[in-house]
Design an enzyme around this catalytic site. Structure first.
Site, mmCIF file in Angstrom:
data_model
loop_
_atom_site.group_PDB
_atom_site.id
_atom_site.type_symbol
_atom_site.label_atom_id
_atom_site.label_comp_id
_atom_site.label_asym_id
_atom_site.label_seq_id
_atom_site.Cartn_x
_atom_site.Cartn_y
_atom_site.Cartn_z
ATOM 1 N N SER A 141 -58.897 -10.801 20.544
ATOM 2 C CA SER A 141 -60.296 -10.664 20.124
ATOM 3 C C SER A 141 -61.087 -11.787 20.763
ATOM 4 O O SER A 141 -60.534 -12.860 21.071
ATOM 5 C CB SER A 141 -60.397 -10.799 18.602
ATOM 6 O OG SER A 141 -61.739 -11.003 18.220
ATOM 7 N N ASN B 237 -51.546 -3.109 18.612
ATOM 8 C CA ASN B 237 -52.933 -2.926 18.176
ATOM 9 C C ASN B 237 -53.141 -3.132 16.674
ATOM 10 O O ASN B 237 -54.242 -3.477 16.249
ATOM 11 C CB ASN B 237 -53.378 -1.505 18.571
ATOM 12 C CG ASN B 237 -54.684 -1.107 17.943
ATOM 13 O OD1 ASN B 237 -55.743 -1.515 18.394
ATOM 14 N ND2 ASN B 237 -54.628 -0.311 16.877
ATOM 15 N N TYR C 105 -57.768 -15.045 11.097
ATOM 16 C CA TYR C 105 -57.873 -13.981 12.110
ATOM 17 C C TYR C 105 -57.950 -14.579 13.522
ATOM 18 O O TYR C 105 -57.244 -14.130 14.436
ATOM 19 C CB TYR C 105 -59.122 -13.148 11.803
ATOM 20 C CG TYR C 105 -59.323 -11.942 12.685
ATOM 21 C CD1 TYR C 105 -58.606 -10.763 12.473
ATOM 22 C CD2 TYR C 105 -60.256 -11.968 13.721
ATOM 23 C CE1 TYR C 105 -58.811 -9.649 13.278
ATOM 24 C CE2 TYR C 105 -60.460 -10.859 14.528
ATOM 25 C CZ TYR C 105 -59.735 -9.698 14.300
ATOM 26 O OH TYR C 105 -59.946 -8.595 15.106
ATOM 27 N N ARG D 251 -56.264 5.588 13.460
ATOM 28 C CA ARG D 251 -57.732 5.633 13.561
ATOM 29 C C ARG D 251 -58.210 4.512 14.489
ATOM 30 O O ARG D 251 -57.397 3.740 15.027
ATOM 31 C CB ARG D 251 -58.353 5.459 12.171
ATOM 32 C CG ARG D 251 -58.077 4.091 11.591
ATOM 33 C CD ARG D 251 -58.751 3.866 10.250
ATOM 34 N NE ARG D 251 -58.753 2.446 9.949
ATOM 35 C CZ ARG D 251 -58.629 1.930 8.730
ATOM 36 N NH1 ARG D 251 -58.480 2.734 7.696
ATOM 37 N NH2 ARG D 251 -58.664 0.621 8.552
HETATM 38 P P1 NAI Z 1 -59.038 -0.368 11.980
HETATM 39 O O1 NAI Z 1 -58.972 -1.094 10.690
HETATM 40 O O2 NAI Z 1 -60.017 0.740 12.139
HETATM 41 O O3 NAI Z 1 -57.585 0.201 12.381
HETATM 42 C C1 NAI Z 1 -56.436 -0.590 12.265
HETATM 43 C C2 NAI Z 1 -55.242 0.322 12.053
HETATM 44 O O4 NAI Z 1 -54.078 -0.507 11.905
HETATM 45 C C3 NAI Z 1 -55.351 1.177 10.790
HETATM 46 O O5 NAI Z 1 -55.000 2.518 11.081
HETATM 47 C C4 NAI Z 1 -54.359 0.522 9.830
HETATM 48 O O6 NAI Z 1 -53.799 1.407 8.884
HETATM 49 C C5 NAI Z 1 -53.318 -0.012 10.821
HETATM 50 N N1 NAI Z 1 -52.513 -1.079 10.227
HETATM 51 C C6 NAI Z 1 -52.934 -2.114 9.464
HETATM 52 N N2 NAI Z 1 -51.889 -2.857 9.080
HETATM 53 C C7 NAI Z 1 -50.773 -2.285 9.607
HETATM 54 C C8 NAI Z 1 -49.392 -2.586 9.556
HETATM 55 N N3 NAI Z 1 -48.931 -3.626 8.866
HETATM 56 N N4 NAI Z 1 -48.532 -1.768 10.223
HETATM 57 C C9 NAI Z 1 -48.976 -0.698 10.917
HETATM 58 N N5 NAI Z 1 -50.281 -0.370 10.997
HETATM 59 C C10 NAI Z 1 -51.159 -1.149 10.348
HETATM 60 O O7 NAI Z 1 -59.251 -1.506 13.085
HETATM 61 P P2 NAI Z 1 -59.817 -1.437 14.584
HETATM 62 O O8 NAI Z 1 -61.198 -1.924 14.563
HETATM 63 O O9 NAI Z 1 -59.489 -0.137 15.205
HETATM 64 O O10 NAI Z 1 -58.950 -2.600 15.241
HETATM 65 C C11 NAI Z 1 -57.790 -2.378 16.034
HETATM 66 C C12 NAI Z 1 -57.355 -3.711 16.629
HETATM 67 O O11 NAI Z 1 -58.419 -4.262 17.419
HETATM 68 C C13 NAI Z 1 -57.026 -4.773 15.570
HETATM 69 O O12 NAI Z 1 -55.940 -5.557 16.011
HETATM 70 C C14 NAI Z 1 -58.286 -5.614 15.520
HETATM 71 O O13 NAI Z 1 -58.040 -6.916 15.086
HETATM 72 C C15 NAI Z 1 -58.695 -5.576 16.990
HETATM 73 N N6 NAI Z 1 -60.097 -5.886 17.208
HETATM 74 C C16 NAI Z 1 -61.090 -5.140 16.632
HETATM 75 C C17 NAI Z 1 -62.419 -5.475 16.842
HETATM 76 C C18 NAI Z 1 -63.545 -4.698 16.242
HETATM 77 O O14 NAI Z 1 -64.698 -5.144 16.400
HETATM 78 N N7 NAI Z 1 -63.313 -3.567 15.597
HETATM 79 C C19 NAI Z 1 -62.783 -6.629 17.679
HETATM 80 C C20 NAI Z 1 -61.663 -7.331 18.237
HETATM 81 C C21 NAI Z 1 -60.374 -6.965 17.996
#
Ligand code: NAI
Length: 248
Positions: A143, A91, A156, A16
């Protein structure tokens, strides 16, 4: 011919959110997509089908990115199934926000392990494959707070700052083998991760952004496409901010 025709992209945590948007964007440019997530449940299966509908090979793998052994096993399987790994997007990430003095050791360890050690695990497993191929593009999801720090997010922010050091060191160690490593530093992006924040906090964030809006996963995916493709063939060891200007 798409920008990534014939390439294989491996994206972690892509069932996702931003990872999924990156998978779809790269697939739309012809890349075959292997992605991981903690579980390959209905949501992940739907993501796999959406990617495959773009006419490329797509497969989701259940794997905990924080686990060194599991990562090496899944990378070996993906290499067998796809024949190459040309693009790696680290990611997968989580938050466990609280002020430093309230933070438990478990909260610190979980965030550092899932966000930062996971990237080491995948680079460690994929680099030998990319070295044999004499090329590859590695993208670490950092980030804006990995550069600026943020109250309530010391774990984080530290993990995301670590992603920058890891990408730069990788760029220096593997550059002579044609492997590039860069970071994307997204700002406030509208996904499930930020949906956890209150309406009030989300409004405050938007007010600090020169473009006056949160970013979309597609905004980040466009930067990932640039860094994955030959359009960025002379870009390595860099941090590209994708934050509507909020880092200024
Ligand atoms: P999200 O929470 O919607 O998706 C993260 C995905 O990573 C999920 O599908 C989850 O199941 C998976 N995940 C979590 N732990 C895991 C593990 N141990 N092994 C495999 N998969 C795992 O998060 P989002 O917003 O899509 O973030 C993606 C990346 O972007 C992250 O690294 C986040 O820190 C980074 N990010 C997000 C920002 C935001 O504003 N949403 C801003 C800056 C960075």
């Amino acid at each position: 011919m798409g920008l990534l025709s014939g390439k294989t992209a491996l994206i972690t945590g892509a069932a996702r959110g931003i990872g999924k948007a990156i998978a779809l964007k790269m697939a739309s440019e012809g890349a075959n997509i292997a992605f991981t997530d903690l579980k390959i449940d209905e949501l992940a299966q739907a993501t796999e089908a959406e990617i495959a509908a773009l006419g490329v090979k797509a497969k989701g793998y259940a794997s905990n990115a924080a686990n060194f052994e599991e990562t090496h096993t899944v990378v070996e399987q993906i290499h067998k199934d796809f024949g190459s790994i040309d693009i790696l997007v680290n990611n997968a990430g989580i938050t466990k926000d609280t002020l430093m003095l309230r933070m438990t050791e478990a909260q610190w360890d979980a965030v550092l392990t899932v966000n930062l050690k996971s990237a080491f695990n995948f680079i460690h497993a994929c680099a030998p494959i990319m070295m044999r191929q004499r090329g590859g593009s590695i993208i670490n999801m950092s980030s804006v707070v990995g550069v600026s720090g943020n109250a309530g997010q010391c774990n984080y922010s530290a993990s995301k700052a670590g992603m920058i050091g890891l990408a730069k060191s990788t760029a220096k160690e593997l550059g002579s083998r044609g492997i590039r490593a860069n970071c994307i530093a997204p700002g406030f992006i509208l996904t499930d991760m930020t949906a956890q924040l209150s309406e009030e906090v989300r409004k405050q964030w938007a007010e600090q952004i020169p473009l006056r809006r949160g970013g979309t996963p597609e905004d980040v995916a466009n930067v990932a496409l640039f860094l994955a493709s030959d359009l960025s063939s002379y870009v390595s060891g860099q941090v590209i901010h994708c934050c509507g200007g909020m880092n200024m």
